[in-house]
Design a protein around this motif. Structure first.
Motif, mmCIF file in Angstrom:
data_model
loop_
_atom_site.group_PDB
_atom_site.id
_atom_site.type_symbol
_atom_site.label_atom_id
_atom_site.label_comp_id
_atom_site.label_asym_id
_atom_site.label_seq_id
_atom_site.Cartn_x
_atom_site.Cartn_y
_atom_site.Cartn_z
ATOM 1 N N LEU A 183 0.820 -1.208 0.000
ATOM 2 C CA LEU A 183 0.000 0.000 0.000
ATOM 3 C C LEU A 183 0.860 1.267 0.000
ATOM 4 O O LEU A 183 0.354 2.357 -0.230
ATOM 5 C CB LEU A 183 -0.944 -0.015 1.199
ATOM 6 N N SER A 184 2.157 1.124 0.263
ATOM 7 C CA SER A 184 3.010 2.305 0.178
ATOM 8 C C SER A 184 3.541 2.479 -1.254
ATOM 9 O O SER A 184 4.342 3.363 -1.525
ATOM 10 C CB SER A 184 4.169 2.223 1.168
ATOM 11 N N PRO A 186 2.215 2.776 -5.492
ATOM 12 C CA PRO A 186 1.005 3.342 -6.119
ATOM 13 C C PRO A 186 -0.050 2.296 -6.481
ATOM 14 O O PRO A 186 -1.002 2.608 -7.178
ATOM 15 C CB PRO A 186 1.549 4.003 -7.392
ATOM 16 N N TYR A 339 -6.496 0.156 5.857
ATOM 17 C CA TYR A 339 -5.043 0.270 5.786
ATOM 18 C C TYR A 339 -4.574 1.468 4.987
ATOM 19 O O TYR A 339 -3.474 1.948 5.173
ATOM 20 C CB TYR A 339 -4.439 -1.010 5.210
ATOM 21 N N ARG A 340 -5.366 1.897 4.043
ATOM 22 C CA ARG A 340 -5.030 3.111 3.299
ATOM 23 C C ARG A 340 -6.324 3.693 2.769
ATOM 24 O O ARG A 340 -7.097 3.007 2.134
ATOM 25 C CB ARG A 340 -4.071 2.809 2.148
ATOM 26 N N ILE A 342 -6.873 5.936 0.426
ATOM 27 C CA ILE A 342 -7.044 6.207 -1.004
ATOM 28 C C ILE A 342 -6.670 5.009 -1.843
ATOM 29 O O ILE A 342 -5.987 4.118 -1.381
ATOM 30 C CB ILE A 342 -6.198 7.415 -1.454
ATOM 31 N N SER B 54 3.956 9.009 4.383
ATOM 32 C CA SER B 54 4.062 8.098 3.233
ATOM 33 C C SER B 54 2.698 7.666 2.708
ATOM 34 O O SER B 54 2.619 6.802 1.838
ATOM 35 C CB SER B 54 4.928 6.894 3.582
ATOM 36 N N GLY B 55 1.634 8.236 3.256
ATOM 37 C CA GLY B 55 0.305 7.995 2.687
ATOM 38 C C GLY B 55 -0.418 6.790 3.250
ATOM 39 O O GLY B 55 -1.495 6.438 2.792
ATOM 40 N N LEU B 56 0.167 6.132 4.242
ATOM 41 C CA LEU B 56 -0.469 4.938 4.792
ATOM 42 C C LEU B 56 -1.478 5.266 5.883
ATOM 43 O O LEU B 56 -2.262 4.422 6.276
ATOM 44 C CB LEU B 56 0.598 3.998 5.369
ATOM 45 N N PRO B 72 -3.103 12.138 1.782
ATOM 46 C CA PRO B 72 -2.485 11.164 0.898
ATOM 47 C C PRO B 72 -2.948 11.311 -0.549
ATOM 48 O O PRO B 72 -4.071 11.703 -0.784
ATOM 49 C CB PRO B 72 -2.975 9.830 1.460
ATOM 50 N N SER B 73 -2.062 11.030 -1.481
ATOM 51 C CA SER B 73 -2.435 11.004 -2.886
ATOM 52 C C SER B 73 -1.558 9.993 -3.612
ATOM 53 O O SER B 73 -0.364 9.869 -3.323
ATOM 54 C CB SER B 73 -2.285 12.409 -3.492
ATOM 55 N N LEU B 74 -2.163 9.258 -4.544
ATOM 56 C CA LEU B 74 -1.426 8.213 -5.255
ATOM 57 C C LEU B 74 -0.309 8.801 -6.110
ATOM 58 O O LEU B 74 0.717 8.177 -6.323
ATOM 59 C CB LEU B 74 -2.364 7.382 -6.120
ATOM 60 N N ILE B 77 2.600 9.335 -3.774
ATOM 61 C CA ILE B 77 3.186 8.076 -3.314
ATOM 62 C C ILE B 77 4.309 7.639 -4.252
ATOM 63 O O ILE B 77 5.317 7.087 -3.838
ATOM 64 C CB ILE B 77 2.082 6.996 -3.186
ATOM 65 N N ASN B 78 4.140 7.911 -5.545
ATOM 66 C CA ASN B 78 5.140 7.542 -6.545
ATOM 67 C C ASN B 78 6.476 8.272 -6.341
ATOM 68 O O ASN B 78 7.505 7.839 -6.833
ATOM 69 C CB ASN B 78 4.590 7.870 -7.936
#
Lengths: 342, 245
Positions: A183-184, A186, A339-340, A342, B54-56, B72-74, B77-78
């Motif tokens: 999940l960390s 993309p 867990y996340r 988004i 880290s978006g978790l 958080p944003s995908l 995350i990249n």
């Protein structure tokens, strides 16, 4: 791309775990073999239709201990038979009784025949020929218990093992921190679920093909319909087991807790899937069957393996099974929000 | 080293797990190109904070910004490499299979993938152990493999949660050497630790205790302000102040 990577990873992991692979394939074969030698019958109230029975004969018969319905013509009785509303019917042609049986369940066949013989005994003195002529809609007098229960058991074992393996490996993914690691990246939540479904789906397909082939060609389980339909049903069932297993694993903190779900999730399905006659279940519990995936799989498997039916008779069950899978996939994506976000 | 533009901004962040408050009104800016250390005992809230970055995880109140975009944003995350406290590896698979798997998740193409894997594995000194099963790796090797995986997609920010726990001093030095090397190339590194001497190696430090950020500054600033000769003593002074409040 990402889903493919996940699918390949899961398949690799499964292949590395030789013992689990052996377990998944040989355990169902072993148990089915044992059951093949064990099965026995029990009590049942037959449902019998009467077509054109002459009045004098009718008055002589003792029709208690069976559900009797009368039909005007043979056609309506035959229809009731194919819908399984009747176990069999008696038809008089030229004063001679002919018996037609639905025939897919040997216990029911036996009970119906026993009842008929006892009913027709008093007629022996009246000169009616009681050399009963019996015709089976499905099955035959040769059919054994195992042939009838087999399809349900086949479905059960596929469901059981796929459920456990998928659930446990998802728990492992959580407890070892790899889920968090996934999940960390993309990777999207639905991609995780889909990757799992494909990875285990491919393996489940291999497993069920082997188990089904063994059951049919080695144990000589009855197989009237097409093998291809059998595979479609099993695959649909495996998907359901897979997605349900992953979903249930969300509520377990370790492998042992996953095992604890077996009596709650798996065992009840066995009772309501048709392994035991569904009509003898008390009314206040009879609603359970239609909400369990195994119920639909068992019905479809039996339609194909015992009754030799085709696509037209099983597609509804298959749609229901895929519907279950979609529902579970959807719930899984929601559960992963834990867990996340988004 | 740092060019003084913030790339991480934590604004009024609080976090509750049920009734327990694990982060209390945190405000923090981390600059582009620095090595920022979060120092504090276990249970101070370091992991919770870096997980949010880290978006978790998400704050109960307040906001986290990376490159001026809200987490958080995908997309973001990249641009982050995250290495968790536990080695999240698949033991049944070889190191190569593990790292290829994660490379695919980050969308690295075939050729680029091969080249990057070679680069990062050399960086952590594992290039010759690529085909071994991770189950046969030692603890230190697993840590280094985790680090290599976090570096794969060449992230702009590297978030490392206790990266050197349980690693012998020699190895720790070589891991820190690779941090410096990355940092030289411009990677911002955020690192959590509870080891005081490791804290000395960071450009700037944030001291955390019971969910609060009690002080921020370079190791020297922190020592000077408190008239201490070690970070440990400085921590005690700041901790004592917060106790009196």
């Amino acid at each position: 791309m990402r889903i493919k990577a996940l699918t390949i990873r899961i398949l690799r992991q499964i292949i590395r775990d030789k013992r689990t692979v052996a377990m998944l394939i040989f355990a169902p074969m072993l148990v089915l073999t044992m059951l093949h030698f064990v099965f026995n019958g029990d009590d049942y109230v037959p449902k019998v239709g009467l077509v054109d029975v002459p009045q004098p004969v009718l008055s002589e018969l003792d029709l208690s201990s069976a559900e009797i319905s009368e039909y005007e013509s043979e056609d309506t009785a035959k229809e009731a038979l194919s819908k399984q509303e009747l176990d069999g019917y008696i038809l008089f042609k030229n004063q001679e009784p002919f018996i037609y049986l639905e025939g897919s369940d040997p216990t029911v066949n036996g009970e119906t025949m026993r009842w008929l013989q006892s009913v027709f005994k008093p007629l022996q003195n009246t000169g009616v020929n009681i050399d009963l002529e019996v015709t089976y809609l499905h099955g035959s007098s040769e059919m054994g218990q195992f042939d009838y229960f087999g399809p349900v058991l086949l479905g059960f074992f596929v469901f059981f093992f796929v459920f456990i393996i998928a659930g446990v490996s998802f728990i492992r993914e959580r407890t070892t921190g790899t889920l968090e690691r996934l999940l960390s990246t993309p990777l999207r939540k639905w991609e995780i679920v889909l990757g799992y479904v494909l990875g285990f789906g491919i393996f489940a397909m291999i497993q069920s093909t082997l188990v089904a082939t063994f059951s049919i060609y080695v144990l000589d389980m009855m197989m009237e319909g097409a093998f291809f339909y059998l595979l479609i049903i099993i695959l649909a069932l495996a998907f359901t087991a897979l997605t349900l297993g992953i979903l249930i694993s969300t509520f377990a903190n370790n492998e042992l807790q996953m095992i604890q779900f077996i009596p709650v999730i798996i065992v009840p399905q066995v009772f309501f899937s048709g392994l035991f006659n569904l009509e003898t279940i008390s009314d206040w519990l009879s609603w359970v069957g239609p909400i369990t995936p195994l119920y639909y799989a068992a019905q479809a498997l039996r339609d194909v393996m015992v009754r030799g039916y085709g696509w037209g008779d099983i597609y509804i069950e298959i749609i229901v099974l895929f519907g279950f899978s979609l529902l579970f996939i959807f719930l899984n994506v929601i559960a992963l929000r834990k867990y996340r976000k988004i | 080293m740092s060019n003084l533009t913030p790339c991480v901004s934590v604004q009024n962040v609080s976090k509750y797990f049920g009734k327990q408050q694990v982060l209390k009104e945190i405000n923090l800016e981390i600059l582009r190109g620095e090595i920022f250390g979060l120092l504090g005992p276990s249970g101070a809230g370091k992991t919770t904070l870096v997980k949010e970055l880290s978006g978790l995880d998400q704050p109960t109140s307040g906001e986290n910004y990376l490159f001026n975009e809200k987490m958080p944003s995908l997309e973001l995350i990249n641009r982050i490499g995250y290495m968790a406290q536990s080695d999240a590896l698949y033991l049944e698979l070889s190191a190569k299979e593990n790292i290829e798997f994660f490379a695919s998740l980050y969308g690295l193409k075939r050729n680029k993938q091969k080249q990057r894997i070679q680069e990062v594995m050399e960086m952590v000194n594992l290039a010759e152990h690529l085909d071994k099963l991770v189950g046969d790796y030692s603890g230190g090797m697993k840590r280094r493999l985790s680090l290599a995986i976090a570096l794969l997609h060449d992230p702009e920010i590297l978030i490392l949660d206790e990266p050197t726990v349980g690693i012998d001093p020699l190895l720790r030095k070589s891991i820190w050497d690779s941090f410096y090397e990355l940092n030289k190339k411009g990677t911002t590194i955020i690192i959590t630790t509870h080891v005081m001497d490791e804290a000395e190696k960071c450009d700037r430090l944030g001291l955390m205790r019971d969910g609060s950020l009690i002080a921020v500054g370079t190791p020297n600033e922190l020592k000077e302000k408190t008239n201490s000769d070690t970070i440990e003593k400085a921590f005690l002074v700041y901790g004592g102040v917060s106790d009196e409040n």
